[in-house]
Design a protein around this motif. Structure first.
Motif, mmCIF file in Angstrom:
data_model
loop_
_atom_site.group_PDB
_atom_site.id
_atom_site.type_symbol
_atom_site.label_atom_id
_atom_site.label_comp_id
_atom_site.label_asym_id
_atom_site.label_seq_id
_atom_site.Cartn_x
_atom_site.Cartn_y
_atom_site.Cartn_z
ATOM 1 N N LEU A 133 -10.545 -2.504 39.730
ATOM 2 C CA LEU A 133 -11.005 -3.383 38.607
ATOM 3 C C LEU A 133 -12.435 -3.544 38.495
ATOM 4 C CD1 LEU A 133 -8.564 -6.587 39.157
ATOM 5 C CD2 LEU A 133 -8.760 -5.159 36.861
ATOM 6 N N TYR A 134 -13.162 -3.394 39.921
ATOM 7 C CA TYR A 134 -14.660 -3.726 39.665
ATOM 8 C C TYR A 134 -15.442 -2.711 40.222
ATOM 9 C CZ TYR A 134 -12.702 -8.523 39.616
ATOM 10 O OH TYR A 134 -12.009 -9.639 39.295
ATOM 11 N N GLY A 135 -14.840 -1.329 40.804
ATOM 12 C CA GLY A 135 -15.677 -0.593 41.692
ATOM 13 C C GLY A 135 -16.144 -0.977 42.781
ATOM 14 N N ASP A 136 -17.321 -0.396 43.197
ATOM 15 C CA ASP A 136 -17.601 -0.819 44.474
ATOM 16 C C ASP A 136 -18.258 -2.507 44.611
ATOM 17 O OD1 ASP A 136 -17.264 1.735 45.412
ATOM 18 O OD2 ASP A 136 -19.186 2.357 44.590
ATOM 19 N N ASP A 137 -18.269 -2.758 43.488
ATOM 20 C CA ASP A 137 -18.878 -4.386 43.436
ATOM 21 C C ASP A 137 -17.355 -5.381 43.706
ATOM 22 O OD1 ASP A 137 -21.446 -3.663 43.164
ATOM 23 O OD2 ASP A 137 -21.176 -3.668 41.046
ATOM 24 N N GLY A 138 -16.406 -4.889 43.802
ATOM 25 C CA GLY A 138 -15.169 -5.760 43.961
ATOM 26 C C GLY A 138 -15.238 -6.625 44.970
ATOM 27 N N ASN A 139 -14.427 -7.532 45.090
ATOM 28 C CA ASN A 139 -14.165 -8.636 46.420
ATOM 29 C C ASN A 139 -12.719 -8.860 46.581
ATOM 30 O OD1 ASN A 139 -14.123 -10.538 48.170
ATOM 31 N ND2 ASN A 139 -15.498 -11.724 47.335
ATOM 32 N N PRO A 140 -12.119 -7.940 47.585
ATOM 33 C CA PRO A 140 -10.535 -8.077 47.936
ATOM 34 C C PRO A 140 -10.348 -9.719 47.784
ATOM 35 C CG PRO A 140 -11.722 -6.495 49.370
ATOM 36 C CD PRO A 140 -12.735 -7.114 48.624
ATOM 37 N N VAL A 141 -11.079 -10.595 48.215
ATOM 38 C CA VAL A 141 -10.627 -11.943 48.550
ATOM 39 C C VAL A 141 -10.223 -12.353 47.140
ATOM 40 C CG1 VAL A 141 -11.326 -14.257 49.045
ATOM 41 C CG2 VAL A 141 -11.870 -12.297 50.684
ATOM 42 N N THR A 142 -11.125 -12.120 45.975
ATOM 43 C CA THR A 142 -10.921 -12.495 44.846
ATOM 44 C C THR A 142 -9.615 -12.040 44.293
ATOM 45 O OG1 THR A 142 -13.199 -12.626 44.445
ATOM 46 C CG2 THR A 142 -11.704 -12.741 42.336
ATOM 47 N N ILE A 143 -9.277 -10.950 44.510
ATOM 48 C CA ILE A 143 -7.943 -10.158 43.974
ATOM 49 C C ILE A 143 -6.797 -10.931 44.794
ATOM 50 C CG2 ILE A 143 -6.581 -8.036 44.122
ATOM 51 C CD1 ILE A 143 -8.900 -8.078 42.357
ATOM 52 N N ARG A 144 -6.700 -11.403 46.005
ATOM 53 C CA ARG A 144 -5.707 -11.820 46.680
ATOM 54 C C ARG A 144 -5.658 -13.096 46.140
ATOM 55 N NH1 ARG A 144 -8.734 -9.796 51.252
ATOM 56 N NH2 ARG A 144 -7.590 -7.968 52.090
ATOM 57 N N ALA A 145 -6.564 -14.282 45.800
ATOM 58 C CA ALA A 145 -6.383 -15.316 45.128
ATOM 59 C C ALA A 145 -5.613 -15.093 43.745
ATOM 60 C CB ALA A 145 -7.646 -16.004 44.843
ATOM 61 N N GLU A 146 -6.124 -14.072 42.813
ATOM 62 C CA GLU A 146 -5.458 -13.866 41.614
ATOM 63 C C GLU A 146 -4.079 -13.459 41.760
ATOM 64 O OE1 GLU A 146 -6.676 -14.739 38.798
ATOM 65 O OE2 GLU A 146 -8.830 -14.952 39.101
ATOM 66 N N ILE A 147 -3.653 -12.642 42.666
ATOM 67 C CA ILE A 147 -2.073 -12.142 42.714
ATOM 68 C C ILE A 147 -1.667 -13.589 43.322
ATOM 69 C CG2 ILE A 147 -0.892 -10.892 44.394
ATOM 70 C CD1 ILE A 147 -1.843 -8.968 42.470
ATOM 71 N N HIS A 148 -2.091 -14.205 43.965
ATOM 72 C CA HIS A 148 -1.501 -15.593 44.569
ATOM 73 C C HIS A 148 -1.021 -16.303 43.345
ATOM 74 C CE1 HIS A 148 -0.236 -18.899 47.014
ATOM 75 N NE2 HIS A 148 -1.024 -19.541 46.164
ATOM 76 N N ARG A 149 -1.953 -16.381 42.575
ATOM 77 C CA ARG A 149 -1.701 -17.349 41.149
ATOM 78 C C ARG A 149 -0.680 -16.615 40.102
ATOM 79 N NH1 ARG A 149 -7.576 -17.366 41.309
ATOM 80 N NH2 ARG A 149 -8.484 -19.349 41.987
ATOM 81 N N LEU A 150 -0.865 -15.245 40.184
ATOM 82 C CA LEU A 150 0.264 -14.368 39.330
ATOM 83 C C LEU A 150 1.663 -14.459 40.126
ATOM 84 C CD1 LEU A 150 0.142 -12.695 36.832
ATOM 85 C CD2 LEU A 150 -0.333 -10.628 38.213
ATOM 86 N N ARG A 151 1.717 -14.260 41.344
ATOM 87 C CA ARG A 151 3.079 -14.440 42.069
ATOM 88 C C ARG A 151 3.692 -15.968 41.632
ATOM 89 N NH1 ARG A 151 3.214 -12.281 48.072
ATOM 90 N NH2 ARG A 151 5.367 -12.079 47.640
ATOM 91 N N GLY A 152 2.864 -16.972 41.809
ATOM 92 C CA GLY A 152 3.303 -18.166 41.268
ATOM 93 C C GLY A 152 3.967 -18.332 39.871
ATOM 94 N N GLN A 153 3.544 -17.264 39.135
ATOM 95 C CA GLN A 153 3.951 -17.522 37.616
ATOM 96 C C GLN A 153 5.157 -16.616 37.501
ATOM 97 O OE1 GLN A 153 1.040 -16.622 34.817
ATOM 98 N NE2 GLN A 153 -0.472 -17.712 35.687
ATOM 99 N N LEU A 154 5.227 -15.367 38.190
ATOM 100 C CA LEU A 154 6.005 -14.383 37.861
ATOM 101 C C LEU A 154 7.210 -14.267 39.142
ATOM 102 C CD1 LEU A 154 4.000 -11.699 36.344
ATOM 103 C CD2 LEU A 154 5.417 -13.330 35.288
ATOM 104 N N GLY A 155 6.995 -15.373 40.145
ATOM 105 C CA GLY A 155 8.231 -15.396 41.208
ATOM 106 C C GLY A 155 8.254 -14.149 41.880
ATOM 107 N N GLY A 156 9.622 -13.452 42.056
ATOM 108 C CA GLY A 156 9.914 -12.490 42.836
ATOM 109 C C GLY A 156 9.602 -11.012 42.192
ATOM 110 N N ALA A 157 8.752 -11.067 40.761
ATOM 111 C CA ALA A 157 8.525 -9.824 40.525
ATOM 112 C C ALA A 157 7.443 -9.032 41.242
ATOM 113 C CB ALA A 157 7.914 -9.863 39.078
ATOM 114 N N ILE A 158 6.743 -9.651 41.947
ATOM 115 C CA ILE A 158 5.645 -9.236 42.947
ATOM 116 C C ILE A 158 5.742 -8.896 44.424
ATOM 117 C CG2 ILE A 158 2.955 -8.977 43.284
ATOM 118 C CD1 ILE A 158 2.896 -10.315 40.352
#
Length: 475
Positions: free
Chosen positions: A341-366
């Motif tokens: 998503l971001y190249g070398d400037d990315g932050n995995p912590v931000t990704i985990r937070a976004e995936i957490h929100r996404l899993r809350g919306q899509l349930g067992g899909a992820i």
């Protein structure tokens, strides 16, 4: 950091602020954490000249909200750990909900009077989308402890303040339920305060875990009293407590809106969900196909996802994450997603937070470890690739409304977008007739495509598509 270094850093930040205010290039950027927060805040439309955080809770009813909040029983622990220090050193302690809404505040009375002027008080909300970069909002946005110093705040009125904050995650639900913060005047609050605040948040999480295990043990005893009756015991949040020795369900089952009824598990089997004491029981049910995930990510419209019968619009970031997971069926780690998503400037912590929100919306899909889609997936851009392979120009033209996530700056998705666009254009020029070329000419890249328009302009003069193409060629 010494005062001399602080003065140098403050001058850098003031220069960046002026550039932001005038729309110019930043001469020098703040540290990466703050730079990313400024961009999120600016994307949210934060006014640099704003004066106060918004009031989101009716102060007459905030007492009821406090009583039901899971951090309420831990307030004495938090106060004992931080508020005495805050009062003695001229600071204040804040405890918020998961959106940054202030529920409790203690500390130095003189500083609290100053805090009232900016809404750093009960009932006001301090998310990044409300007031821009600040300790509370940025800690909640990143899912990690942060210290925000003086001019690192985006709103100028906050430049006399500094703050250290840490999010608190409920081990039962796995969700961030609030934030603890110590705020004070800029130079009186040492950056090392963030370590104490982070330790306090961890202490709160430990106490929440102790209470969770006590509830689990009570549920287990009641479950065992059923004497062999089949079923899997879940907490009220869907966390698996006992009855799944093989770990087939993972750590938790997404309950969604189906509590008390029928669930489709991630392996495609069906189960009946029954209320049981303070939790639930899962019992075997008739087999059923798992729900599918359908992604619509092509063209200039809002990207959407449909999971089973539930359709919803997607933010750009969530659409990018789902596109990457669809392209990598074997899964990606947070670090890999961040790089894509971001190249070398990315932050995995931000990704985990976004995936957490996404899993809350899509349930067992992820699923996690690694993150991957665990249901049937149909994506419009993948469908176009199949149609290209099958040599179906009419199908390609109908299925391609425009580029893949045209606003995405993800390096991998840009490559996928450019490659798909080039293949569609070349295929339709080679194999497509007037209908297919006209359909492509309605996409954002096809509107001004000279070669496509020349082909259409060569149609008989009585064909309206010919007139439209000639008009575009000469405009």
């Amino acid at each position: 950091m010494s005062y001399a270094h602080l003065d140098t850093y403050s001058r850098l930040l003031r220069g960046a602020h002026e550039a932001v205010a005038t729309g110019g290039a930043w001469p020098e950027s703040p540290r990466n954490l703050i730079k990313a927060s400024w961009r999120r805040s600016l994307d949210a439309g934060i006014d640099l000249e704003g004066k106060s955080a918004p009031l989101v809770y009716d102060l007459a009813s905030i007492g009821d909200i406090r009583k039901t909040h899971p951090l309420q029983p831990l307030l004495p622990l938090l106060a004992q750990t931080l508020s005495g220090l805050a009062d003695e050193t001229g600071h204040i302690m804040i405890v918020t909900d998961s959106d940054g809404g202030v529920l409790w505040r203690e500390g130095n009375h003189s500083i609290m009077r100053h805090a009232d002027r900016i809404g750093l008080a009960d009932g006001h909300q301090w998310g990044e989308h409300d007031v821009g970069t600040n300790g509370i909002g940025t800690a909640l946005a990143t899912g990690r402890p942060v210290h925000v110093y003086s001019e690192e705040h985006l709103m100028r009125v906050l430049h006399v303040w500094s703050c250290s904050a840490a999010p608190i995650t409920d081990p039962d639900s796995g969700r961030v339920i609030g934030c603890v913060d110590v705020s004070g005047t800029a130079r009186s609050l040492h950056p090392a305060t963030v370590a104490l605040v982070a330790a306090t948040a961890k202490l709160a999480e430990t106490q929440l875990a102790v209470r969770m295990h006590e509830r689990d043990e009570r549920l287990r005893r009641r479950f065992e009293s059923l004497r062999g009756r089949p079923g899997i015991l879940l907490s009220s949040t869907g966390r698996v407590i006992t009855g799944d020795p093989g770990g087939d369900l993972g750590e938790r089952v997404h309950l969604g809106k189906q509590a008390g009824s029928r669930l489709i598990l991630r392996d495609g089997t069906a189960a009946l969900l029954e209320p049981f004491s303070d939790g639930f029981l899962l019992r075997p049910g008739p087999a059923a196909a798992p729900p599918g995930l359908t992604l619509s990510l092509l063209g200039e419209g809002t990207p959407t996802a449909s999971y089973g019968d539930d359709a919803r619009p997607l933010s750009l970031r969530h659409a990018e994450l789902l596109a990457l997971l669809a392209l990598h069926p074997h899964g990606l780690t947070a670090e890999q997603l961040s790089f894509h998503l971001y190249g070398d400037d990315g932050n995995p912590v931000t990704i985990r937070a976004e995936i957490h929100r996404l899993r809350g919306q899509l349930g067992g899909a992820i699923a996690a470890k690694p993150y991957r889609l665990v249901c049937p997936v149909e994506a419009d851009f993948m469908k176009v690739r199949r149609l290209l392979s099958s040599g179906d120009p009419a199908g390609v033209a109908r299925a391609y409304p425009g580029p893949l996530l045209p606003r995405s700056e993800s390096p991998e998705l840009r490559r996928e977008r450019d490659e798909l666009e080039a293949q569609v254009r070349a295929f339709l020029l080679r194999r497509g007739g007037p209908e297919e070329l006209w359909a492509y000419a309605q996409t954002c890249n096809g509107r001004d495509d000279y070669e496509v328009l020349e082909r259409l302009a060569a149609l008989p003069p009585t064909d309206l598509r010919s007139a439209a193409a000639r008009s575009r060629l000469h405009s």
